[in-house]
Every structure is written in structure tokens, then in C-alpha cells.
Design a protein around this motif. Structure first.
Motif, PDB file in Angstrom:
ATOM      1  N   PHE B  11       8.562  -4.509  56.374  1.00 21.52           N
ATOM      2  CA  PHE B  11       9.897  -4.832  55.887  1.00 21.52           C
ATOM      3  C   PHE B  11       9.936  -6.289  55.420  1.00 21.52           C
ATOM      4  O   PHE B  11       9.300  -7.153  56.031  1.00 21.52           O
ATOM      5  N   ASN B  12      10.663  -6.523  54.378  1.00 23.12           N
ATOM      6  CA  ASN B  12      10.835  -7.863  53.816  1.00 23.12           C
ATOM      7  C   ASN B  12       9.508  -8.607  53.636  1.00 23.12           C
ATOM      8  O   ASN B  12       9.343  -9.718  54.126  1.00 23.12           O
ATOM      9  N   ASN B  19       8.198  -8.235  58.462  1.00 21.52           N
ATOM     10  CA  ASN B  19       8.085  -7.468  59.695  1.00 21.52           C
ATOM     11  C   ASN B  19       7.217  -6.229  59.493  1.00 21.52           C
ATOM     12  O   ASN B  19       7.646  -5.234  58.922  1.00 21.52           O
ATOM     13  N   ALA B  21       6.314  -3.122  60.474  1.00 18.00           N
ATOM     14  CA  ALA B  21       6.821  -2.138  61.433  1.00 18.00           C
ATOM     15  C   ALA B  21       5.810  -1.026  61.701  1.00 18.00           C
ATOM     16  O   ALA B  21       5.704  -0.524  62.809  1.00 18.00           O
ATOM     17  N   SER B  40       8.358   1.057  73.231  1.00 18.45           N
ATOM     18  CA  SER B  40       9.423   0.099  73.511  1.00 18.45           C
ATOM     19  C   SER B  40      10.268  -0.130  72.262  1.00 18.45           C
ATOM     20  O   SER B  40       9.929   0.322  71.173  1.00 18.45           O
ATOM     21  N   ASN B  41      11.353  -0.846  72.431  1.00 16.92           N
ATOM     22  CA  ASN B  41      12.230  -1.163  71.312  1.00 16.92           C
ATOM     23  C   ASN B  41      11.456  -1.892  70.232  1.00 16.92           C
ATOM     24  O   ASN B  41      10.737  -2.834  70.516  1.00 16.92           O
ATOM     25  N   GLY B  42      11.612  -1.434  68.994  1.00 18.67           N
ATOM     26  CA  GLY B  42      10.939  -2.117  67.894  1.00 18.67           C
ATOM     27  C   GLY B  42       9.495  -1.710  67.716  1.00 18.67           C
ATOM     28  O   GLY B  42       8.778  -2.297  66.911  1.00 18.67           O
ATOM     29  N   ALA B  43       9.052  -0.691  68.445  1.00 24.01           N
ATOM     30  CA  ALA B  43       7.660  -0.251  68.339  1.00 24.01           C
ATOM     31  C   ALA B  43       7.383   0.417  66.999  1.00 24.01           C
ATOM     32  O   ALA B  43       6.233   0.551  66.582  1.00 24.01           O
ATOM     33  N   GLY B  44       8.450   0.853  66.335  1.00 23.83           N
ATOM     34  CA  GLY B  44       8.262   1.494  65.030  1.00 23.83           C
ATOM     35  C   GLY B  44       8.528   2.998  65.053  1.00 23.83           C
ATOM     36  O   GLY B  44       8.189   3.705  64.100  1.00 23.83           O
ATOM     37  N   LYS B  45       9.154   3.483  66.116  1.00 22.78           N
ATOM     38  CA  LYS B  45       9.390   4.931  66.245  1.00 22.78           C
ATOM     39  C   LYS B  45      10.301   5.451  65.134  1.00 22.78           C
ATOM     40  O   LYS B  45       9.979   6.435  64.465  1.00 22.78           O
ATOM     41  N   SER B  46      11.442   4.787  64.968  1.00 23.90           N
ATOM     42  CA  SER B  46      12.375   5.238  63.921  1.00 23.90           C
ATOM     43  C   SER B  46      11.756   5.093  62.542  1.00 23.90           C
ATOM     44  O   SER B  46      11.911   5.962  61.677  1.00 23.90           O
ATOM     45  N   THR B  47      11.043   3.997  62.346  1.00 25.01           N
ATOM     46  CA  THR B  47      10.388   3.781  61.059  1.00 25.01           C
ATOM     47  C   THR B  47       9.386   4.905  60.781  1.00 25.01           C
ATOM     48  O   THR B  47       9.291   5.412  59.658  1.00 25.01           O
TER      49      THR B  47
HETATM   50  N1  LIG Z   1      15.587  -1.403  57.346  1.00 28.20           N
HETATM   51  C1  LIG Z   1      14.926  -2.373  58.013  1.00 28.20           C
HETATM   52  N2  LIG Z   1      14.826  -3.616  57.494  1.00 28.20           N
HETATM   53  C2  LIG Z   1      14.164  -4.574  58.135  1.00 28.20           C
HETATM   54  N3  LIG Z   1      13.563  -4.412  59.318  1.00 28.20           N
HETATM   55  C3  LIG Z   1      13.624  -3.211  59.900  1.00 28.20           C
HETATM   56  C4  LIG Z   1      14.320  -2.123  59.282  1.00 28.20           C
HETATM   57  N4  LIG Z   1      14.216  -1.035  60.083  1.00 28.20           N
HETATM   58  C5  LIG Z   1      13.511  -1.431  61.147  1.00 28.20           C
HETATM   59  N5  LIG Z   1      13.140  -2.721  61.059  1.00 28.20           N
HETATM   60  C6  LIG Z   1      12.326  -3.457  62.003  1.00 28.20           C
HETATM   61  O1  LIG Z   1      11.105  -2.773  62.160  1.00 28.20           O
HETATM   62  C7  LIG Z   1      10.683  -2.761  63.506  1.00 28.20           C
HETATM   63  C8  LIG Z   1      10.556  -1.346  63.996  1.00 28.20           C
HETATM   64  O2  LIG Z   1      11.853  -0.781  64.068  1.00 28.20           O
HETATM   65  P1  LIG Z   1      12.143   0.699  64.532  1.00 28.20           P
HETATM   66  O3  LIG Z   1      11.212   1.616  63.841  1.00 28.20           O
HETATM   67  O4  LIG Z   1      13.577   0.931  64.353  1.00 28.20           O
HETATM   68  O5  LIG Z   1      11.785   0.642  66.069  1.00 28.20           O
HETATM   69  P2  LIG Z   1      12.101   1.667  67.235  1.00 28.20           P
HETATM   70  O6  LIG Z   1      12.784   2.840  66.665  1.00 28.20           O
HETATM   71  O7  LIG Z   1      10.751   1.999  67.812  1.00 28.20           O
HETATM   72  O8  LIG Z   1      12.921   0.932  68.232  1.00 28.20           O
HETATM   73  C9  LIG Z   1      11.736  -3.550  64.280  1.00 28.20           C
HETATM   74  O9  LIG Z   1      11.257  -4.866  64.456  1.00 28.20           O
HETATM   75  C10 LIG Z   1      12.935  -3.525  63.373  1.00 28.20           C
HETATM   76  O10 LIG Z   1      13.700  -4.682  63.552  1.00 28.20           O
END
Ligand SMILES: Nc1ncnc2c1ncn2[C@@H]1O[C@H](COP(=O)(O)OP(=O)(O)O)[C@@H](O)[C@H]1O
Ligand SMILES: [Mg+2]
Lengths: 308, 264
Positions: B11-12, B19, B21, B40-47
Motif C-alpha cells: 500500500f502507498n 506498507n 501488507a 495478529s492485527n495487521g498481519a494481512g488477513k483482510s488484504t
Molecule cells: N486500503 C489500505 N490502504 C493502506 N493500508 C492498508 C489498507 N488496507 C490495509 N492496510 C494496511 O495493510 C496491513 C494489513 O492490513 P489487513 O490486511 O487489514 O490486516 P488484518 O486483516 O490481518 O488485521 C495493515 O498494516 C494495514 O494498516
């Protein structure tokens, strides 16, 4: 107010009912704040008037004006979904550009249609003395057709997809809806309706004028908001009905205000009244909420809290 | 079947808030497998899930679903293959539309939509039957607006919507996280039931290691954008939360950052 003034207000109300339906699609259904209307309304008028003045069939001219409006809406949507220009800004760009384009189309700031054959001519020919009644009647039929067509469309699979696009684009995409395409199509339909209104307007007013579009969007919004206040409801059939009624009520209200000599209002005050009305209608919901909150707080006393 | 190979997503890029991800996340899920995902939080699961669904396009790597390379396809183009339920109960449905309209949208997931009516009597009766299986009384509320439903009810309907049409993979991203414990348990049970009955291939992100081990057939852990742990079968059946933690520490050679949620 005289019967003729009343019918005149109804006539313009019906024309703006089409604008209101267009605004309903952009602002409410697609969630797209679109000011293109101020350009697409005169665009429809300019195209229709120019073609009619050139001796073309008035229905064909009206259709061409409508199609031009669709193109204008498509352009605004394209600037937004493809070039990522903010919605409001994209629509302002198109609106400004249309001012020049409309002048080009007409070749002059105005285009009279006195004595030309309009879509109303064959109906008026049936009973030459009752133009004041016949024009609103023809318009009413067109408005009813437009309303029913929109109702049917928004109940269809594609129409539902368009509503989802405006309500929750991420969800819509996850359901396989091409949201960009939906915005393009919806904005085209919206501005086609507004341009259709413009095309019909010039035929009732005996000509087109470059400044006829000023305030179109505000009037359209006013109609939608008034309609929503008069008949609240979230189904599409009610929303379209409300928009149509809102436009009629708005124009009747304006006619009454202008007719009441003791208020001292004149035609040029119209935009000011409209702006005040829309402004009032916009703050009304939050005012209502505040009042309701105050009342419930007073009735529940200090111990209760909102457990939801 | 879903095959993600070496996914990267930053990201960015090129900015101070750059970041990374996803850093080479790979995962192979055979047909019919139910994988739970922790990290853990921010591990990249949602991504990771967003990359599979097409909500975002990866910088590098490839994604294959049911033998089809979908790496470059956008979310709406993948919708015929992918079903999802979001974490936010508001995200998966349209609150301004009625329950039956929401279901009608899901009924056409991945199909071409035409000018045919979106609802009819036979569809309504099917929807009613499906809603009745939720035991929430929603079968009598077809024309109620979605916004009137509680978070739990909305997630239940979201799950139903996700299973109306066949999918090659169902993605669930902490879909019980916003619910109270009792409702969360209900939605989780419903998830198990729907996955089982439809023999779905599924990926479920959860913030609880306990849940991750109790549900599904296989558990993977994401850490800093990579899959660092992958357990299934007998090994997993014998596992408890401390074992999972110990295993993570062994593989990474470091202790996992304190994360109360993770231990729940
Ligand atoms: N749209 C986005 N723009 C910038 N950074 C993002 C975005 N989505 C997620 N991130 C960053 O990417 C990393 C992984 O995020 P995410 O996949 O949401 O983690 P998780 O779901 O495991 O908690 C985090 O550091 C988050 O801040
Ligand atoms: Mg997450």
C-alpha cells in the motif's frame, strides 16, 4: 389565482416532474450529486428547438434532445468513474462545457419557435381553443409513462443492480454487478429525462433561451425533497410518485406566492425562494431529529438511556 | 479449489507510509476444504481475502480459482466464483433495500442481469423457505428493510445470500467480530452448517485461536504478509491454543506480540 395560471403552473410542474425523476435517479438512487442538469435541461431544449426550427419532425427533435441529454450524463459519469474526478466537480465541468455547446447548437442566445409545429400541435388542432388544457394533458401522459417505465426498470434485475450500486457499491461488486457500468447507464437515463423536460419546455414556451437552465438542479432537488416530505416511503413506486407530486406542489406553491400581490414577490425572486425552500427542507430532517431527541429525553427523564 | 501463489501487495508504495501488507503469501485450498485463518492485527488477513475476491489487485503473484486464472479480474468479474461475508454487518447487504430485494441481488450473483423482473412468486416462496431455516422469523418479513435487522440477523442473511448460488470459494472475514458472544456463536454455528450442507470450499478469518481450531479442517496463520503456519488433520486435531502458540514461536524464532484477542 385564475384557472389559466393554475393550468400554467401544472404544465411547468409536469415538465419539472421529469427533472425530478432524473434527479431522483442521480441523487437518491445512484448517490451521485450531479449538477449536470443545469446544462442538460437547456441542451435538450437547444437540440429540440434547433431541429424543430429547421423543419424536422417535433417528436424526432424531442427524441434527439433526450439522446443528447443521455450523452451529457454519460460524460459526467465517465469523468467520474474512468478519470476519477469528484462527482460534483465532474458534473460542474460538463455543465459549464454545455453552456458553450448549447450556444453553438442554437447559434444564438435564443431560438424562437413561434408558430412552429410542436409535439403538442396535432392535439391542439383537435380543439384549438383549449391549448391551456391540452398541453398539460399531453405532458401528464408523458410523465405517467416515464414514471411507470422507471418503476418497471427499477424492479428488474438490472434496475435492482443499479439501486445496489448506489446503496452499497462494494456489496454490489461482490455480487457481480459492474458498478461503473451501472453509474454510466444510470446517469445517462437521469440526464435523458432532464433533457426530455428541456425539449418539452421549449415547445410549451415558444422557444429556447441559453439561460433557461439556471437553477434546474435546485428545482429538481426541491421537488424530490418536497415529495419525500409529503409522502415518505422507501419503495421505488412511492419515490417516483413523490418526485412527481413534489414538482407539482412546488410549482403550484411558487405560482401562489407570485400571485399573492400583497407579498410583493416577482418572477425574478423565484431562484431565491427556491434556494430558501430547499435549504429549509434540507435542515428539516435534522431539526426533526433534534426535536424528537429532546422530547424523548424529557419523557424518559435523566436515568434512561438509549439501549439499542 | 483456490490457488494463491506468491502474492505481494504494497500500500502507498514509494511514500513514507509505504506498507507491504502481502509479502509472498501462498495458499492452496483443495475443493471442499474449510480453512480457518488467524494472525495478529495487521498481519494481512483482510488484504489476503481482498486479493482473492478481487477487491484489490495484487502487485505480484497469481490467483487461480477452479482452474481459472483470475489474477487480473476485478471483483465483479470474479463474483461468479467467489462468495463473501464481510466483518461489518452493514457491508454485506443494502440497508435501504428490502430483505427480498437483497436476496434477489444475491440470487443473480455472477449472472448477467437483464430486464426481467427481479422478484416473482416462486422466488419469494424459495426465499421464505431459506429464511425459515435461520429460525429468526425473517420468513415473514420479506418486505422489511434490511436496515431494520440487528447485526446478527444481517450476518445470518448475508450467509444465506452467500450460499444462494454455488461458489468455488466462500470468504468470511471476521464475520462474527462485530457481534455479541451469543449472536456470534449462533452465526458461527450457522456458518458450519451452511459450509457443510453445501460442501463449500471456504476461508474463515477469525481473531480467536480457539475458534480457528474448533472450526474447519485446516488452520493457517498469517504473519507479516506470509503464511507462516499451516496445520491440518491429526496434528491439528490434537492441538490446543498453547500448542499453536508454541509452534508459531518455533517456526518464527520469536515470541508472538501480546494480543489478548488472539488468545480468546
Ligand atoms: N486500503 C489500505 N490502504 C493502506 N493500508 C492498508 C489498507 N488496507 C490495509 N492496510 C494496511 O495493510 C496491513 C494489513 O492490513 P489487513 O490486511 O487489514 O490486516 P488484518 O486483516 O490481518 O488485521 C495493515 O498494516 C494495514 O494498516
Ligand atoms: Mg482484518
Amino acid at each position: 389565482m385564475s384557472l389559466i395560471a393554475l393550468l400554467g403552473a401544472t404544465e411547468i410542474g409536469l415538465i419539472f416532474a421529469l427533472v425530478a425523476l432524473g434527479v431522483l435517479i442521480s441523487f437518491r438512487i445512484l448517490n451521485f450529486p450531479d449538477l449536470t442538469a443545469d446544462g442538460s435541461f437547456p441542451l435538450g431544449g437547444a437540440v429540440a428547438a434547433t431541429l424543430i426550427a429547421g423543419g424536422h419532425d417535433p417528436w424526432m427533435a424531442t427524441l434527439a434532445g433526450t439522446a443528447a441529454g443521455a450523452l451529457a450524463g454519460l460524460t459526467t459519469a465517465w469523468l467520474n468513474v474512468r478519470l476519477n474526478i469528484l462527482q460534483l466537480l465532474a458534473s460542474i465541468l460538463v455543465m459549464i462545457a454545455l453552456y458553450s455547446i448549447n450556444l453553438r447548437i442554437m447559434g444564438a442566445p435564443n431560438m424562437p419557435l413561434i408558430g412552429a409545429t410542436t409535439v403538442f400541435s396535432p392535439f391542439i388542432a383537435l380543439s384549438p381553443d383549449s391549448q391551456y388544457v391540452i398541453q398539460p394533458m399531453v405532458l401528464a401522459v408523458i410523465v405517467v409513462i416515464a414514471k411507470l417505465a422507471l418503476d418497471a426498470f427499477f424492479a428488474s434485475q438490472s434496475g435492482l443492480a443499479m439501486r445496489a450500486t448506489g446503496a452499497n457499491p462494494r456489496m454490489a461488486r461482490s455480487q457481480g454487478i459492474a458498478t461503473d457500468r451501472m453509474v454510466l447507464i444510470g446517469m445517462a437515463i437521469s440526464n435523458a429525462l432532464i433533457a426530455l423536460a428541456g425539449a418539452l419546455y421549449v415547445q410549451t414556451q415558444g422557444g429556447a433561451d441559453i439561460s433557461m437552465g439556471i437553477g434546474t438542479i435546485v428545482v429538481g432537488l426541491a421537488a424530490v425533497i418536497i415529495g419525500e416530505t409529503l409522502i415518505p416511503g422507501r419503495t421505488i413506486m412511492i419515490a417516483t410518485l413523490a418526485a412527481v407530486l413534489g414538482a407539482l406542489v412546488y410549482r403550484l406553491f411558487i405560482a401562489l406566492a407570485l400571485n399573492a400581490d400583497f407579498i410583493g414577490l416577482q418572477a425574478q425572486d423565484l431562484n431565491l425562494i427556491t434556494a430558501l425552500l430547499v435549504g429549509f427542507a434540507l435542515v428539516l430532517p435534522s431539526l426533526k431529529r433534534k426535536l424528537a431527541a429532546k422530547r424523548s429525553a424529557a419523557s424518559k427523564g435523566s436515568t434512561a438511556h438509549d439501549a439499542r | 479449489m483456490m490457488r494463491a501463489k506468491g502474492l505481494f501487495k504494497t500500500f502507498n508504495p514509494g511514500t513514507p507510509i509505504e506498507n507491504p501488507a502481502l509479502r509472498g503469501a501462498s495458499l492452496d485450498i483443495p475443493q471442499g476444504q474449510f480453512v480457518t485463518v488467524i494472525g495478529s492485527n495487521g498481519a494481512g488477513k483482510s488484504t489476503f481475502l481482498n486479493a482473492i475476491s478481487g477487491d484489490l489487485i495484487v502487485d505480484q503473484g497469481s490467483i487461480e480459482i477452479a482452474g481459472r486464472d483470475v489474477t487480473r479480474l476485478s471483483a465483479w468479474q470474479r463474483a461468479g466464483l467467489v462468495a463473501r461475508v464481510f466483518q461489518d454487518p452493514m457491508a454485506g447487504t443494502c440497508e435501504g433495500l428490502t430483505i427480498e430485494e437483497n436476496l434477489a441481488i444475491a440470487w443473480q450473483r455472477g449472472n448477467k442481469r437483464g430486464l426481467k423482473g427481479s422478484l416473482n412468486a416462486s422466488l419469494r416462496s424459495q426465499f421464505r423457505d431459506k429464511l425459515a431455516t435461520l429460525n429468526l422469523g425473517l420468513e415473514n418479513r420479506l418486505t422489511d428493510h434490511m436496515g431494520l435487522l440487528s447485526g446478527g440477523q444481517r450476518q445470518a442473511v448475508s450467509l444465506l445470500m452467500a450460499s444462494l448460488k454455488p461458489s468455488q470459494i466462500l470468504l468470511l472475514d471476521e464475520h462474527t467480530a462485530a457481534l455479541d458472544p451469543k449472536t456470534a456463536a449462533f452465526v458461527l454455528e450457522l456458518t458450519d452448517q451452511i459450509v457443510r450442507e453445501n460442501q463449500l470450499t471456504a476461508m474463515m478469518v477469525t481473531h480467536s485461536m480457539r475458534q480457528a481450531l474448533d472450526h474447519g479442517d485446516r488452520t493457517v496463520m498469517l504473519h507479516q504478509g506470509r503464511v507462516v503456519l499451516d496445520v491440518a488433520g491429526e496434528e491439528r486435531a490434537k492441538m490446543d491454543v498453547p500448542d499453536l502458540l508454541a509452534m508459531f514461536e518455533r517456526t518464527r524464532g520469536e515470541a508472538l506480540a501480546d494480543d489478548a484477542l488472539l488468545l480468546g
